[in-house]
Design a protein around this motif. Structure first.
Motif, PDB file in Angstrom:
ATOM      1  N   ARG A 120      -6.906   4.866  14.694  1.00  0.00           N
ATOM      2  CA  ARG A 120      -8.248   5.241  15.136  1.00  0.00           C
ATOM      3  C   ARG A 120      -8.502   4.578  16.496  1.00  0.00           C
ATOM      4  N   ALA A 122      -0.567  11.660   1.638  1.00  0.00           N
ATOM      5  CA  ALA A 122      -1.837  10.934   1.721  1.00  0.00           C
ATOM      6  C   ALA A 122      -1.652   9.586   2.419  1.00  0.00           C
ATOM      7  N   TRP A 123      -0.535   8.905   2.158  1.00  0.00           N
ATOM      8  CA  TRP A 123      -0.253   7.634   2.808  1.00  0.00           C
ATOM      9  C   TRP A 123      -0.144   7.828   4.324  1.00  0.00           C
ATOM     10  N   GLY A 174       0.784  -1.228   0.000  1.00  0.00           N
ATOM     11  CA  GLY A 174       0.000   0.000   0.000  1.00  0.00           C
ATOM     12  C   GLY A 174       0.813   1.273   0.000  1.00  0.00           C
ATOM     13  N   ASP A 219       1.396  11.893  -2.661  1.00  0.00           N
ATOM     14  CA  ASP A 219       1.115  10.486  -2.378  1.00  0.00           C
ATOM     15  C   ASP A 219       1.669  10.082  -1.012  1.00  0.00           C
ATOM     16  N   GLU A 224      -1.552  10.105   6.116  1.00  0.00           N
ATOM     17  CA  GLU A 224      -2.898  10.359   6.640  1.00  0.00           C
ATOM     18  C   GLU A 224      -3.688   9.060   6.797  1.00  0.00           C
ATOM     19  N   ARG A 225      -3.473   8.108   5.901  1.00  0.00           N
ATOM     20  CA  ARG A 225      -4.181   6.821   5.997  1.00  0.00           C
ATOM     21  C   ARG A 225      -3.655   5.949   7.133  1.00  0.00           C
ATOM     22  N   GLN A 226      -2.498   6.285   7.678  1.00  0.00           N
ATOM     23  CA  GLN A 226      -1.887   5.484   8.741  1.00  0.00           C
ATOM     24  C   GLN A 226      -2.359   5.882  10.130  1.00  0.00           C
ATOM     25  N   ARG A 227      -3.227   6.835  10.211  1.00  0.00           N
ATOM     26  CA  ARG A 227      -3.719   7.280  11.522  1.00  0.00           C
ATOM     27  C   ARG A 227      -4.310   6.131  12.302  1.00  0.00           C
TER      28      ARG A 227
END
Length: 91
Positions: free
Chosen positions: A88, A80-81, A55, A77, A83-86
């Motif tokens: 939760r 953005a990667w 990914g 990119d 940010e997707r690793q946050r």
């Protein structure tokens, strides 16, 4: 014009020129070293761990030939990667 003002403007002009052209982040490409710096890790950790994760954004090869890889990544990119690793948290 006042000589002092001309001197100040001249110095300011030189400083602006030394900064070079600013590339917007959505158009910028980063080296692996720049990616590592942005991510706060060593270049080795970036190359051997993060860049190989499923990914993770694919690099571009900007070398003149196909044998030597000169990898570059789109800055947007990488951002953005991240940010997707946050993580939760479940309440």
């Amino acid at each position: 014009m006042d000589e002092k003002l001309i001197e100040v403007l001249s110095e300011l002009s030189k400083k602006i020129e030394s900064l070079g052209a600013h590339v917007p982040v959505d158009k910028a490409i980063w080296s692996p070293a720049t990616c590592a710096q942005y991510l706060g890790v060593s270049e080795r950790h970036f190359a051997e761990r993060l860049a190989l994760k499923p990914g993770f954004p694919e690099p571009f090869n900007i070398s003149a030939g196909e044998r030597n890889l000169v990898a570059r990544y789109r800055a947007k990119d990488i951002i953005a990667w991240v940010e997707r690793q946050r993580v939760r948290r479940v309440a």
